[in-house]
Design a protein around this motif. Structure first.
Motif, short mmCIF file in Angstrom:
data_model
loop_
_atom_site.label_atom_id
_atom_site.label_comp_id
_atom_site.label_asym_id
_atom_site.label_seq_id
_atom_site.Cartn_x
_atom_site.Cartn_y
_atom_site.Cartn_z
N ASN A 287 2.75 -0.91 2.32
CA ASN A 287 2.82 0.42 1.71
C ASN A 287 3.01 1.47 2.80
N SER A 289 3.23 5.65 2.91
CA SER A 289 3.01 6.85 2.08
C SER A 289 3.11 8.12 2.93
N TYR A 332 8.21 7.55 -5.93
CA TYR A 332 8.44 6.28 -5.27
C TYR A 332 9.92 6.16 -4.94
N LYS A 384 6.39 5.98 -0.52
CA LYS A 384 5.71 6.68 -1.61
C LYS A 384 5.46 8.10 -1.12
#
Length: 434
Positions: A287, A289, A332, A384
């Motif tokens: 991930n 972000s 996203y 993200k």
């Protein structure tokens, strides 16, 4: 849960808050000597890069909380590194540490970095990145049982972390014959998507890479450094003065570092190089972000902290998503195969003009070229993007410090942001274990 699609990104404007139970904090210590034979592989070759010892101070292991349902204490297997920004220290993360300890559980070992405190942040992104890499490597070698690693970084610390992971990155899949190419310096192309999930960071499995109000595209250009109020005369003066105020770091943030024939460091960091795999290291995380202030941030603009083009910036939303005050949008963005980044001959000429004759026309042309090339490089991994709006807070103009709650008393408007970060980390870890 409602989603609005937009290629290559989709938005999540409102959602239910994660149903994670709050965890009781209890101190514990988990630092133990690590067997030298059990250290991270593929990293000994980088040891020559480091010459200074780790700074002492508050950058010490932070004990993790106990899970209410645990019958016995577990050794943490997930290292979470917190990185502060410019002219700051680990104390910036006092509130964030407390929330993360409470919400994440005893399998996380939380560590606030101290290798780049205060004026050390002026030494350059590359120098600070090497210090951070050494600090992380030293910590990993002293501990036992670690299997995973994550980073949460504020402001300039996000660039330090990006540089550090390029040093700590090791490709596990070398035997497959996969390889990456250095950024072309001519008109060549680099049409590729980076393979996600390959490789390790400091010998550990990379999980989360999270930045808050980080100037990924630098601070050069209109409204990238908001306290200049978008005034062309101030933005013209800022670039040549930056090295005198904030050292090498200033020149790198304004993209004026190095010889005219060489790409600026921030552009180099959007591509894999022969000795540092900047983008492969980012792609290794499950991930990635970006938390960005849509307004009121006097230090870092919305565009540079969210890696967006000017035309991608829509009218900021004001309504918070369910359960997280001041979080107004979650988007996203899938990876995009792009022709870049490049530093062609015309870019070198534009850089030389911007360095020697910093008028509005020259600096604008150079910045537009570099911004587009940096976006081309960085969009080859998915992100993200979380938009934050402190318009309704008591002190909205403290947005840059609110976003990570630098002081619980002055900047507690960002409490919902820290909760969102903690729950996002937890969610990614749960998915990774499935």
């Amino acid at each position: 849960m409602a989603y609005a699609l937009c290629s290559p990104c989709y938005h999540q404007h409102h959602h239910r808050s994660f149903n994670y139970r709050r965890l009781r904090a209890s101190p514990s210590s988990h630092v133990r000597p690590r067997n030298h034979t059990g250290g991270p592989s593929g990293l000994k070759a980088t040891r020559y890069l480091y010459s200074r010892p780790m700074s002492k101070g508050r950058g010490s292991p932070v004990s993790c909380s106990s899970m209410g349902a645990s019958k016995s204490k577990r050794e943490p297997d997930h290292l979470l590194i917190l990185v502060h920004g410019i002219m700051a220290s680990p104390s910036d993360w006092i509130y964030g540490e407390a929330v993360l300890k409470k919400r994440l559980g005893d399998n996380f070992f939380i560590y606030a970095s101290s290798s780049n405190i205060y004026a050390k942040t002026f030494d350059g992104i590359d120098v600070a990145g090497r210090r951070l890499a050494k600090e992380v490597l030293d910590l990993v070698e002293k501990m036992t049982g670690l299997r995973k690693i994550s980073f949460i970084a504020h402001s300039l610390g996000g660039l330090f972390a990006r540089y550090a992971i390029s040093i700590l990155y090791s490709l596990k899949a070398e035997e497959t014959g996969s390889s990456t190419n250095a950024m072309p310096t001519t008109e060549g192309s680099e049409m590729s998507l980076l393979t996600p999930g390959l490789g390790t960071i400091a010998g550990l499995e990379p999980i989360n890479f999270i930045t808050l109000a980080t100037p990924h595209l630098g601070v050069r250009g209109k409204n990238q450094l908001p306290f200049l109020q978008g005034l062309s005369v101030l933005e013209k003066l800022a670039a040549p003065l930056a090295p005198f105020i904030v050292g090498r770091t200033g020149a790198q943030l304004f993209l004026t570092d190095g010889e005219p024939s060489k790409p600026p460091l921030l552009l180099i960091m959007t591509s894999d190089q022969e000795d540092k795999k900047f983008m492969s290291a980012l792609a290794a995380f499950k991930n990635r972000s970006l938390y960005a202030n849509v307004s009121y941030d006097h230090m870092v603009g919305w565009k540079t902290s969210s890696i967006r083009r000017e035309l991608d910036l829509k009218k900021p939303l004001h309504r918070s998503v369910d359960g997280y005050k001041h979080i107004v949008n979650v988007e996203y963005c899938s990876p995009v195969s792009s022709d870049g980044p490049h530093f062609p001959s015309r870019a070198a000429r534009a850089k030389e003009a911007a360095q020697s004759r910093p008028n509005i026309e020259n600096t604008e042309e150079y910045h537009k070229m570099m911004e587009e090339e940096m976006i081309h490089g960085l969009q080859r991994v998915g992100w993200k993007k979380v938009d934050v709006n402190f318009h309704a807070s008591l002190w909205p103009y403290s947005a840059h410090n609110n976003i990570h709650v630098k002081s619980e008393w002055l900047h507690n408007a960002g409490a919902g942001v820290i909760s969102h970060v903690a729950d996002s980390v937890r969610q990614t870890c749960l998915h990774a274990n499935l």
